[in-house]
Design a protein around this motif. Structure first.
Motif, PDB file in Angstrom:
ATOM      1  N   GLU A   1       0.815  -1.215   0.000  1.00  0.00           N
ATOM      2  CA  GLU A   1       0.000   0.000   0.000  1.00  0.00           C
ATOM      3  C   GLU A   1       0.846   1.262   0.000  1.00  0.00           C
ATOM      4  O   GLU A   1       0.442   2.290  -0.544  1.00  0.00           O
ATOM      5  N   LEU A   2       2.005   1.206   0.651  1.00  0.00           N
ATOM      6  CA  LEU A   2       2.860   2.382   0.773  1.00  0.00           C
ATOM      7  C   LEU A   2       4.311   1.936   0.707  1.00  0.00           C
ATOM      8  O   LEU A   2       4.756   1.133   1.528  1.00  0.00           O
TER       9      LEU A   2
ATOM     10  N   LYS B   1      -4.781   8.640   6.725  1.00  0.00           N
ATOM     11  CA  LYS B   1      -5.694   8.186   5.677  1.00  0.00           C
ATOM     12  C   LYS B   1      -7.120   8.144   6.252  1.00  0.00           C
ATOM     13  O   LYS B   1      -7.497   7.191   6.926  1.00  0.00           O
TER      14      LYS B   1
ATOM     15  N   GLU C   1      -8.547   7.314  -0.527  1.00  0.00           N
ATOM     16  CA  GLU C   1      -7.838   6.163  -1.086  1.00  0.00           C
ATOM     17  C   GLU C   1      -6.356   6.155  -0.714  1.00  0.00           C
ATOM     18  O   GLU C   1      -5.730   5.101  -0.667  1.00  0.00           O
ATOM     19  N   THR C   2      -5.800   7.346  -0.475  1.00  0.00           N
ATOM     20  CA  THR C   2      -4.371   7.426  -0.189  1.00  0.00           C
ATOM     21  C   THR C   2      -4.120   8.143   1.129  1.00  0.00           C
ATOM     22  O   THR C   2      -4.957   8.921   1.605  1.00  0.00           O
TER      23      THR C   2
END
Length: 211
Positions: A34-35, A61, A66-67
């Motif tokens: 994800e990151l 978040k 979404e981010t």
């Protein structure tokens, strides 16, 4: 290879892991990135906002987003620990200092420590039954406490302090490198005899639990 720094499950049942390579979510039987930055810790606020502490700052978040978005005042800082206290306040340890978020504003309470980058280890943050917050130094000897709006340096003679636990009598015990553990009673640290008392032995304590 990579190091797993933290792992946990959100209120929605999502399993996530923070590693030296990034933040991963377990989805359909596999870990999905994800990151792509080293993640040291994460926490979830009461409103579902997901907070990520990384080696380059703090990201938030919100549930509908979404981010994750970087907190600009902590951009470039090393964030090594996050804990949600019983009153809903989020506490964190970073190279910029001890930080908190009460749901309305972020506060830096001081205590910056650039040495955390030399010893990139997870910070221990503990809340006792009186609501006092206890922190290890996250990159050097000593410890800290926060009570009634005041951040105070603590000096249990364990050199490096890694972990705290509260006894049934309401006393805080700090343990870490050789020479401990130590108990905090009436404003004074006293060594607990019979365990870890050989200062020449290379004994380290990383966890403590109340039986």
């Amino acid at each position: 290879g990579q190091d797993i720094n933290t792992i946990g499950q959100t209120k929605q049942g999502l399993l996530r892991a923070g590693t030296s390579n990034g933040l991963y979510q377990f989805h359909n039987g596999e870990w999905v990135l994800e990151l792509g930055v080293a993640v040291n810790c994460f926490a979830e606020l009461a409103d579902g906002t997901f907070v990520v502490g990384a080696s380059d700052g703090l990201r938030l978040k919100p549930p509908a987003d979404e981010t994750a978005v970087m907190r600009t005042e902590l951009a470039g800082e090393f964030v090594s620990g996050l804990v949600l206290a019983s009153d809903g306040t989020l506490w964190g340890r970073s190279t910029a200092g001890f930080i908190s978020y009460d749901g309305l504003k972020w506060t830096n309470h001081g205590g910056p420590n650039s040495g955390m980058r030399r010893w990139p280890m997870h910070s221990s943050i503990y809340e006792d039954s009186k609501g006092i917050m206890w922190f290890n130094n996250g990159g050097g000897p000593g410890a800290w406490s926060f009570n009634e709006g005041k951040l105070e340096r603590q000096y249990p003679a364990t050199n490096w302090t890694w972990v705290f636990v509260e006894t049934q009598q309401g006393h805080i015990v700090a343990a870490g490198k050789a020479g401990g553990p130590y108990v905090y009673v009436e404003g004074k640290w006293t060594q607990l005899l019979g365990y870890g008392t050989d200062l020449n032995a290379d004994n380290w304590t990383y966890a403590a639990y109340l039986d």
